[in-house]
Design a protein around this motif. Structure first.
Motif, PDB file in Angstrom:
ATOM      1  N   VAL A 150       5.321  15.671  23.641  1.00  0.00           N
ATOM      2  CA  VAL A 150       5.519  15.760  24.901  1.00  0.00           C
ATOM      3  C   VAL A 150       6.853  15.043  25.346  1.00  0.00           C
ATOM      4  O   VAL A 150       7.370  14.435  24.550  1.00  0.00           O
ATOM      5  CB  VAL A 150       4.376  15.094  25.485  1.00  0.00           C
ATOM      6  CG1 VAL A 150       3.002  15.829  25.241  1.00  0.00           C
ATOM      7  CG2 VAL A 150       3.956  13.663  25.066  1.00  0.00           C
ATOM      8  N   GLU A 151       7.076  14.994  26.706  1.00  0.00           N
ATOM      9  CA  GLU A 151       8.077  14.402  27.287  1.00  0.00           C
ATOM     10  C   GLU A 151       8.014  12.887  26.943  1.00  0.00           C
ATOM     11  O   GLU A 151       6.948  12.449  27.032  1.00  0.00           O
ATOM     12  CB  GLU A 151       8.362  14.509  28.755  1.00  0.00           C
ATOM     13  CG  GLU A 151       8.867  15.939  29.104  1.00  0.00           C
ATOM     14  CD  GLU A 151      10.195  16.250  28.523  1.00  0.00           C
ATOM     15  OE1 GLU A 151      10.995  15.345  28.474  1.00  0.00           O
ATOM     16  OE2 GLU A 151      10.341  17.446  27.965  1.00  0.00           O
ATOM     17  N   PRO A 152       8.811  11.981  26.519  1.00  0.00           N
ATOM     18  CA  PRO A 152       8.893  10.567  26.321  1.00  0.00           C
ATOM     19  C   PRO A 152       8.381   9.896  27.765  1.00  0.00           C
ATOM     20  O   PRO A 152       8.591  10.335  28.788  1.00  0.00           O
ATOM     21  CB  PRO A 152      10.222  10.212  26.044  1.00  0.00           C
ATOM     22  CG  PRO A 152      10.961  11.481  25.526  1.00  0.00           C
ATOM     23  CD  PRO A 152      10.432  12.438  26.498  1.00  0.00           C
ATOM     24  N   GLY A 153       7.144   9.065  27.566  1.00  0.00           N
ATOM     25  CA  GLY A 153       6.699   8.419  28.464  1.00  0.00           C
ATOM     26  C   GLY A 153       5.744   7.509  28.176  1.00  0.00           C
ATOM     27  O   GLY A 153       5.795   6.859  27.034  1.00  0.00           O
TER      28      GLY A 153
ATOM     29  N   VAL B 169       2.072  10.111  30.600  1.00  0.00           N
ATOM     30  CA  VAL B 169       2.839  10.091  32.015  1.00  0.00           C
ATOM     31  C   VAL B 169       4.274  10.117  31.641  1.00  0.00           C
ATOM     32  O   VAL B 169       4.522   9.047  31.175  1.00  0.00           O
ATOM     33  CB  VAL B 169       2.121   9.236  32.998  1.00  0.00           C
ATOM     34  CG1 VAL B 169       2.886   9.290  34.345  1.00  0.00           C
ATOM     35  CG2 VAL B 169       0.649   9.169  33.171  1.00  0.00           C
ATOM     36  N   ASP B 170       5.010  11.191  31.958  1.00  0.00           N
ATOM     37  CA  ASP B 170       6.552  11.169  31.576  1.00  0.00           C
ATOM     38  C   ASP B 170       7.114  10.490  32.830  1.00  0.00           C
ATOM     39  O   ASP B 170       6.367  10.068  33.930  1.00  0.00           O
ATOM     40  CB  ASP B 170       7.066  12.524  31.407  1.00  0.00           C
ATOM     41  CG  ASP B 170       6.768  13.542  32.426  1.00  0.00           C
ATOM     42  OD1 ASP B 170       7.100  13.063  33.709  1.00  0.00           O
ATOM     43  OD2 ASP B 170       6.951  14.636  32.079  1.00  0.00           O
ATOM     44  N   ASP B 171       8.555  10.490  32.702  1.00  0.00           N
ATOM     45  CA  ASP B 171       9.292   9.781  33.876  1.00  0.00           C
ATOM     46  C   ASP B 171       9.305  10.181  35.115  1.00  0.00           C
ATOM     47  O   ASP B 171       9.688   9.967  36.081  1.00  0.00           O
ATOM     48  CB  ASP B 171      10.675   9.477  33.345  1.00  0.00           C
ATOM     49  CG  ASP B 171      10.964   8.471  32.116  1.00  0.00           C
ATOM     50  OD1 ASP B 171       9.829   7.551  31.906  1.00  0.00           O
ATOM     51  OD2 ASP B 171      11.727   8.552  31.304  1.00  0.00           O
ATOM     52  N   ASP B 172       8.838  11.668  35.048  1.00  0.00           N
ATOM     53  CA  ASP B 172       8.669  12.326  36.114  1.00  0.00           C
ATOM     54  C   ASP B 172       7.455  12.493  36.879  1.00  0.00           C
ATOM     55  O   ASP B 172       7.089  13.061  37.586  1.00  0.00           O
ATOM     56  CB  ASP B 172       9.352  13.856  35.986  1.00  0.00           C
ATOM     57  CG  ASP B 172      10.788  14.203  35.670  1.00  0.00           C
ATOM     58  OD1 ASP B 172      11.298  13.213  36.195  1.00  0.00           O
ATOM     59  OD2 ASP B 172      11.027  14.854  34.738  1.00  0.00           O
ATOM     60  N   HIS B 173       6.450  11.722  36.255  1.00  0.00           N
ATOM     61  CA  HIS B 173       5.235  11.400  36.716  1.00  0.00           C
ATOM     62  C   HIS B 173       4.304  12.608  36.409  1.00  0.00           C
ATOM     63  O   HIS B 173       3.196  12.974  36.957  1.00  0.00           O
ATOM     64  CB  HIS B 173       5.261  11.091  38.207  1.00  0.00           C
ATOM     65  CG  HIS B 173       5.624   9.646  38.491  1.00  0.00           C
ATOM     66  ND1 HIS B 173       5.588   9.244  39.768  1.00  0.00           N
ATOM     67  CD2 HIS B 173       6.130   8.700  37.661  1.00  0.00           C
ATOM     68  CE1 HIS B 173       5.928   8.048  39.797  1.00  0.00           C
ATOM     69  NE2 HIS B 173       6.485   7.589  38.422  1.00  0.00           N
TER      70      HIS B 173
END
Length: 454
Positions: free
Chosen positions: A400-403, A420-424
């Protein structure tokens, strides 16, 4: 300007699982805003227009069924369209916790070329509903009477298409989620229906609603960023609060005065876990040292001990026999584990992995911890330790996206991971405790934090 509204102003019209077979009355109100009268017509599910009312102003009641679309058109006396209104429906369900005594067991899912036939059971007699959806297609709903064996059939589906099926039992049972793919009917032939098995899992909806807050409150260091923590003890709950200057204070507890300083200064965030009649606190000092303290609510003293880790990237804890299972990601990406109690040595860490950026841990029954790590590029891995203390092999759970992420046992049979990634953006994965042959790992995107918090 002419107006065409519904009263009460609920559009979509909301249904609940117990009322999926009923209809709801809705009042349609119109006003041509002209000196002359108008004509109101209705079209149900794309059918033909039928007269529904007339006059300069007025109102009329329509009966709406679940999964039905009604379109209203207001015209002037000469046929000019003055206003339109599309009335739709939605199924509303409150999130509920999964109770083992009311589990859902999917025993059969038979998929044809354009149909899906479901059969499932519940431990207790309850009413259920089933929903089948696919992107760009209208959802289908079916309800069942109160009982322990349930069936639902959906016909007229698109061929060779991916559908998602959700099951919900009323009361305190959890949702279940499955994916099915309809077949294809060859020219002049009839394909045999097939049974789908091994692809059903608890729906992450319950986990999202009840556990997402823990992910929101995880800081960049991996330590829980919420400055308040509570843990139960035989003498009553222990509540602690971390002040802005890093002092950890009693916020209210049985046997100790509120406001008492028990440690610090600490960096934002700390872990609190029950251990017998006391609680174990784990945090990171201002100087970057990982420390712990066994706090007894009936005593005034609190001795903090160094755990031999400096500048941890991420920290996770879970109760276990003899203390607390603490797992950290060190500055070089190593994953180290140990059980922490009051009397510990600084060199008792066990290296169980590497290449990690963050870690989360959950212990089923306080005995069998599941450790989930993510790499800097977002790859997620799982490692379990059995009740006899043996660690299994690392298992890949996709990427998944790093978070930030959290892990939780939804039930004795299912582990849930939320990121939860950096873009929420929020992503959820559920994994059976003992996956069968051919089990596939699938992440489900469930929206953003702002949308889920509404």
């Amino acid at each position: 300007m002419a107006t065409l509204t519904v009263s009460p102003a609920d559009n979509p019209v909301a249904f609940v699982p117990s009322g999926v077979r009923e209809t709801r009355p809705v009042t349609v109100v119109w006003d041509t805003e002209l000196l002359s009268s108008g004509r109101l017509s209705r079209r149900v599910d794309g059918g033909g227009d039928e007269p529904f009312g007339a006059g300069r102003t007025g109102s009329a009641v329509t009966e709406v069924a679940l999964n039905q679309t009604q379109t209203f058109t207001l015209r002037s006396g000469v046929g000019q369209v003055l206003a339109t209104l599309v009335l739709t429906t939605v199924l509303e369900t409150a999130p509920v916790a999964l109770a083992p005594t009311q589990r859902i067991d999917v025993s059969r899912a038979v998929v044809g070329a354009d149909s899906v036939h479901l059969r499932w059971s519940t431990a207790l007699p309850v009413a259920c509903w089933a929903e089948i959806t696919a992107p760009g297609r209208r959802p289908g709903f079916a309800g069942t009477d109160r009982g322990t064996v349930h069936q639902a059939r959906f016909d007229g589906l698109d061929q060779d298409a991916d559908y998602t099926v959700r099951l919900l039992a009323e009361g305190a049972a959890g949702r279940y989620l499955g994916a099915v793919h309809t077949g294809y009917r060859p020219s002049g032939g009839r394909p045999a229906s097939r049974e789908v098995a091994g692809r059903w899992m608890p729906d992450p909806e319950v986990f999202r609603r009840l556990r997402l807050r823990g992910v929101v409150d995880v800081g960049q260091s991996g330590v829980v960023a919420d400055r308040t923590g509570t843990a139960p003890t035989p003498a009553g709950p222990v509540e602690l609060h971390l002040s802005a200057d890093g002092e950890l204070r009693m916020a209210g507890t049985s046997g100790a005065a509120a406001g008492q300083v028990v440690g610090g200064p600490l960096r934002p965030g700390f872990h609190i876990c029950p251990v017998g009649s006391a609680v174990l606190l784990v945090g990171v000092t201002i100087d970057g040292e990982l420390v712990s303290c066994l706090l007894d609510p009936g005593r005034d003293d609190c001795t903090w001990r160094r755990l031999g880790v400096h500048e941890p990237r991420s920290v996770a804890t879970a109760p276990c026999p003899g203390g607390v299972q603490v797992v950290v990601v060190t500055h070089d990406g190593g994953v180290r584990s140990r059980v922490v109690s009051d009397a510990v040595a600084e060199d008792s860490w066990e290296l169980i992995g590497d290449g990690a950026a963050s870690v989360a841990v959950a212990a089923y029954g306080g005995v069998e911890p599941a450790v989930v790590t993510t790499t800097p590029d977002g790859a997620v891995r799982l490692r379990n330790r059995s009740a006899d203390g043996a660690w299994g092999a690392w298992i890949g759970l996709g990427s998944v996206e790093p978070g930030r992420h959290a892990v939780h046992w939804e039930s004795e049979h299912c582990l849930a991971v939320t990121t939860v990634d950096d873009d929420h953006a929020v992503h959820v994965l559920t994994r059976p405790r003992s996956p069968g042959p051919g089990h596939r790992t699938a992440w489900v995107s469930v929206g953003t934090l702002s949308a889920l918090d509404q």
